[in-house]
Write an enzyme that holds these catalytic residues in place. Structure first.
Site, mmCIF file in Angstrom:
data_model
loop_
_atom_site.group_PDB
_atom_site.id
_atom_site.type_symbol
_atom_site.label_atom_id
_atom_site.label_comp_id
_atom_site.label_asym_id
_atom_site.label_seq_id
_atom_site.Cartn_x
_atom_site.Cartn_y
_atom_site.Cartn_z
ATOM 1 N N THR A 5 36.964 40.977 42.564
ATOM 2 C CA THR A 5 36.180 41.389 43.742
ATOM 3 C C THR A 5 37.069 41.627 44.948
ATOM 4 O O THR A 5 36.783 42.488 45.782
ATOM 5 C CB THR A 5 35.128 40.298 44.050
ATOM 6 O OG1 THR A 5 34.206 40.254 42.966
ATOM 7 C CG2 THR A 5 34.385 40.570 45.333
ATOM 8 N N SER B 43 38.291 39.322 35.961
ATOM 9 C CA SER B 43 38.893 38.166 35.284
ATOM 10 C C SER B 43 38.030 37.655 34.134
ATOM 11 O O SER B 43 38.504 36.848 33.326
ATOM 12 C CB SER B 43 39.177 37.047 36.280
ATOM 13 O OG SER B 43 37.987 36.486 36.783
ATOM 14 N N THR C 171 37.321 35.998 40.775
ATOM 15 C CA THR C 171 37.020 34.571 40.950
ATOM 16 C C THR C 171 36.401 33.928 39.711
ATOM 17 O O THR C 171 36.405 32.706 39.590
ATOM 18 C CB THR C 171 36.059 34.343 42.140
ATOM 19 O OG1 THR C 171 34.849 35.041 41.888
ATOM 20 C CG2 THR C 171 36.689 34.785 43.442
ATOM 21 N N ASP C 172 35.883 34.742 38.786
ATOM 22 C CA ASP C 172 35.148 34.152 37.651
ATOM 23 C C ASP C 172 35.992 33.163 36.857
ATOM 24 O O ASP C 172 35.500 32.109 36.454
ATOM 25 C CB ASP C 172 34.664 35.251 36.694
ATOM 26 C CG ASP C 172 33.479 36.016 37.244
ATOM 27 O OD1 ASP C 172 33.097 35.774 38.405
ATOM 28 O OD2 ASP C 172 32.929 36.865 36.514
HETATM 29 N N1 DGL Z 1 34.502 40.695 37.856
HETATM 30 C C1 DGL Z 1 34.529 39.370 38.436
HETATM 31 C C2 DGL Z 1 35.930 38.814 38.278
HETATM 32 O O1 DGL Z 1 36.886 39.554 38.322
HETATM 33 C C3 DGL Z 1 34.158 39.457 39.854
HETATM 34 C C4 DGL Z 1 34.013 38.118 40.492
HETATM 35 C C5 DGL Z 1 34.910 37.946 41.666
HETATM 36 O O2 DGL Z 1 36.055 38.358 41.684
HETATM 37 O O3 DGL Z 1 34.421 37.314 42.625
HETATM 38 O O4 DGL Z 1 36.108 37.647 38.107
#
Ligand code: DGL
Length: 330
Positions: free
Chosen positions: A15, A62, A95-96
């Site tokens: 994100t 992620s 963040t995931d």
């Molecule tokens: N696609 C999610 C990730 O890359 C988005 C979540 C985020 O980055 O907050 O983990």
């Protein structure tokens, strides 16, 4: 005046590299579209904190990261840390699974130089985005001498967390990251302030070095629920060397699953009792006679962290006592 630190910022997507159609799109947007240079371009103030160099290693969410991604990130960070002209590394990340990459680095890097993994809950295009400030704070932490020797850190929402403890505990709020015993410190206007240090061994004090890791053994996680049956467990454990069993409460095991898990352990699968609650200790020989059944317990590790720890431990030993000792030490 001391010289500015030389930092390398590695972009991997998420994100923090996302873009929405409008500023109100705080939750619906495209992830992993901005390059690391573009993201850094939004915070010219960072040039006062450190000399920055950026590189794009990956560009993906992620949630897609597997063991190969972890190894690739770890190797690149290790190469950079080994250089005399690099004082610290910041990894921008979705963040995931930020806590998993951070914990993997925490256990496998062999350096006291600061490593900070950072993401954001809202893309840079969103109203009240946390992207710029989180990245600015992460750079401030990586550039500061007080961050040396603390292992890998996760910076978010003005807080500095140890990779061992931090978990993403909310799907959309800015204060999504929590450590069960509290953050190590905070960042205020580009200056980190620490109040505690990691108690468990990490980086230089672990037996695992990213340089020596090639492939990683298969360790899976199963989440306990009332209708979980032996067939599902058998299917999950068919090719695994380890299984993290995220049981209810204190790692409880339903009566009809005790025998299948004992059979799995006898087949050589390392069965580890964890908790699906998200925090708290699973006491060894507490809710179940683990030693009698040939099982292990995670201490207080979240299932996704326990998977990484068991994966690494299995690269060096299959001895049950040694594996259990790893859960008590790291
Ligand atoms: N696609 C999610 C990730 O890359 C988005 C979540 C985020 O980055 O907050 O983990």
């Amino acid at each position: 005046m001391t010289a500015k630190a030389n930092l390398v910022v590695i972009g991997t997507g998420g994100t923090i590299a996302g873009q929405g159609k409008a500023s109100v799109n705080t939750s619906s947007y495209l992830c992993s579209v901005l390059g690391i240079d573009e993201i850094l371009g939004t915070i010219p103030e960072a040039a006062k904190l450190a000399n920055l160099r950026a590189e794009q290693l990956l560009q993906t969410g992620s949630e897609n990261f597997n063991n190969a991604h972890l190894l690739a990130i770890g190797r690149r960070v290790a190469e950079l840390l080994a250089r005399d002209d690099v004082d610290g590394v910041v990894v921008t990340h979705g963040t995931d699974t930020i806590e998993e990459t951070a914990y993997f680095l925490h256990l496998t890097l062999k350096s006291a130089k600061p490593v900070v993994v950072v993401g954001s809950m809202r893309p840079p295009s969103a109203m009240s985005s946390d992207a710029a400030l989180n990245l600015y704070d992460a750079l401030a932490v990586a550039a500061h001498a007080s961050s040396r020797g603390l292992g890998t850190l996760v910076v978010a929402n003005n807080e500095i967390h140890t990779a061992r403890d931090v978990v993403k505990g909310n799907s959309f709020k800015l204060d999504a990251f929590c450590s069960p015993y509290g953050a190590l410190g905070v960042v205020i206007e580009g200056v980190p302030r620490y109040y505690r240090r990691p108690a468990r061994a990490h980086t230089l004090d672990t037996p695992w070095s990213i340089d020596a890791l090639d492939t990683l053994p298969k360790v899976d996680i199963v989440y306990a629920y009332g209708a979980l049956d032996a067939d599902t467990l058998d299917a999950i454990t068919a090719n695994a060397r380890g299984l993290i069993y995220a049981g209810t409460g204190n790692g409880n095991v339903a009566g009809h699953l005790i025998n299948p898990l004992r059979v799995a352990a006898r087949r050589g699968v390392h069965v580890v009792r964890a908790s699906r609650t998200g925090s708290g200790v699973v006491l060894h020989n507490g809710a179940q006679p683990d030693d009698e059944f040939g099982w292990l317990t995670v201490d207080d590790q979240a299932p996704q962290k326990a998977r990484l720890l068991l994966t690494l431990a299995l690269t060096q030993t299959s001895d049950r006592e040694a594996l259990q000792a790893a859960f008590e030490r790291y």
